[in-house]
Design an enzyme around this catalytic site. Structure first.
Site, PDB file in Angstrom:
ATOM      1  N   TYR A 269      23.089 113.531  12.403  1.00 53.72           N
ATOM      2  CA  TYR A 269      23.717 112.588  11.490  1.00 53.72           C
ATOM      3  C   TYR A 269      23.113 111.222  11.817  1.00 53.72           C
ATOM      4  O   TYR A 269      23.567 110.527  12.715  1.00 53.72           O
ATOM      5  CB  TYR A 269      25.239 112.585  11.651  1.00 53.72           C
ATOM      6  CG  TYR A 269      25.941 111.601  10.749  1.00 53.72           C
ATOM      7  CD1 TYR A 269      25.593 111.499   9.404  1.00 53.72           C
ATOM      8  CD2 TYR A 269      26.947 110.778  11.228  1.00 53.72           C
ATOM      9  CE1 TYR A 269      26.230 110.592   8.577  1.00 53.72           C
ATOM     10  CE2 TYR A 269      27.589 109.872  10.406  1.00 53.72           C
ATOM     11  CZ  TYR A 269      27.219 109.790   9.073  1.00 53.72           C
ATOM     12  OH  TYR A 269      27.849 108.889   8.252  1.00 53.72           O
ATOM     13  N   ASP A 309      22.183 115.090   7.772  1.00 56.07           N
ATOM     14  CA  ASP A 309      22.251 113.939   6.873  1.00 56.07           C
ATOM     15  C   ASP A 309      21.350 112.860   7.465  1.00 56.07           C
ATOM     16  O   ASP A 309      21.704 112.236   8.465  1.00 56.07           O
ATOM     17  CB  ASP A 309      23.695 113.454   6.761  1.00 56.07           C
ATOM     18  CG  ASP A 309      23.848 112.286   5.797  1.00 56.07           C
ATOM     19  OD1 ASP A 309      22.820 111.716   5.382  1.00 56.07           O
ATOM     20  OD2 ASP A 309      24.991 111.924   5.471  1.00 56.07           O
TER      21      ASP A 309
END
Length: 327
Positions: A269, A309
């Site tokens: 992330y 992500d």
């Protein structure tokens, strides 16, 4: 719909009329659009000569091109006056039983030529951008996925998902990894932005992981309930590592690495730049190079698969509001 959210009302009305067309027929009723002449526009101005207009509507909404209030009436008359020297354009949408939202959605989607399902059952097939372009087509896994591999093909199926708060997902939507596994038959599930704390991990494991005994979680310790990543696998990895090995980058739970026989798998992330781009320098000059160097070291022994992500956008279709994001 592709209609600008800003601008003077005359331009917005013109764009709305162009998008909806002259007449839109719904499933349960009809909606018509007509242009009202300058003499029929309600106005609160007291100066200059004016004309009084009275019309009866079943259900109506009047959107004026001048800075007047929006009014909604049922079985009532609309009265108003307007200065004769100030011509304006007004759109009146008469409705019977069909909802305006459905008419607008169908009109915009039909204009884009997408022919997509807009009943809410498949929300991922509808573009939610502020200004979607006609040539943009949302990803629809039902028709755009490659065909599944044959059963005799040696493969490992990996899913990656930013859940934006795992506890909320479980509580509000009854999320079950087991149900997802039955539908997708994945081998490994990578999660980002779990937003859980270390004390929640054991409870989450008990409630989520029926049939998946290998799960590896890292949580933010510098800011509780923030960030967080995890890897859930039905295949037991050879080794597990948390973080990048740099204390300055490893307090927010952003990286999990697992090693399998033939490759390393990372889920990340990546930090975004934050409000006002306050973390942009940190992201570009420190975090990104550190992640790149970490992967290069791993590649010396095995191939590396990076999931997650990455907080970056390839094209404008990947951004909700490109105009604002580019400022």
């Amino acid at each position: 719909m592709g209609v600008a959210a800003r601008g003077n009302k005359k331009d917005l009305v013109s764009a709305l009329m162009e998008s909806l067309g002259e007449e839109v027929i719904g499933k349960e009723g009809a909606s018509t659009i007509e242009q009202i002449g300058p003499s029929e526009v309600p106005s609160k101005r007291k100066s200059a000569s004016s004309v009084v207009v009275e019309q009866k509507l079943e259900t109506s909404e009047v959107i004026s091109a001048t800075p007047s209030k929006r009014s909604r009436t049922k079985q009532k008359s609309i009265k108003g006056t307007t200065p004769e020297e100030n011509p304006v354009t007004t759109v009146k949408i008469n409705k019977t039983s069909h909802k305006k939202e459905t008419v607008v959605a169908n009109g915009a989607i039909a204009k884009a030529g997408l022919g997509l399902n807009v009943d809410g059952a498949e929300p991922w097939t509808v573009l939610v951008h502020k200004k979607p372009q006609a040539e943009w087509i949302p990803y629809n896994p039902k028709v755009m996925r490659p065909p599944p591999l044959s059963k005799d093909t040696r493969a490992l199926k990996i899913l990656s998902w930013n859940v934006n708060g795992l506890k909320a997902l479980v509580k509000n939507r009854g999320f079950s990894v087991h149900e997802l596994a039955q539908r997708e038959d994945f081998d490994v599930l990578c999660l980002q932005e779990t937003k859980i704390q270390e004390k929640d991990v054991d409870v989450i494991k008990e409630s989520l992981l029926e049939g998946y005994t290998n799960s590896f979680w890292t949580c933010s310790v510098s800011k509780l309930g923030y960030s967080g990543t995890a890897i859930i696998s039905r295949v037991k990895p050879l080794s597990i590592k948390y973080g990048l090995g740099v204390p300055d980058h490893d307090t927010e739970g952003r990286i999990v690495t697992v090693e399998f026989d033939d490759f390393y798998l990372l889920t990340a992330y990546v930090p975004n730049s934050g409000d006002g781009l306050k973390r942009l320098t940190y992201r570009v000059t420190e975090w990104d190079p550190c992640l790149g160097n970490y992967m290069k070291e791993l590649e010396k022994s095995k191939p590396v698969i990076l999931t997650g992500d990455l907080n970056c956008a390839h094209q404008e279709i990947d951004i909700h509001d490109p105009a604002v994001s580019s400022r």
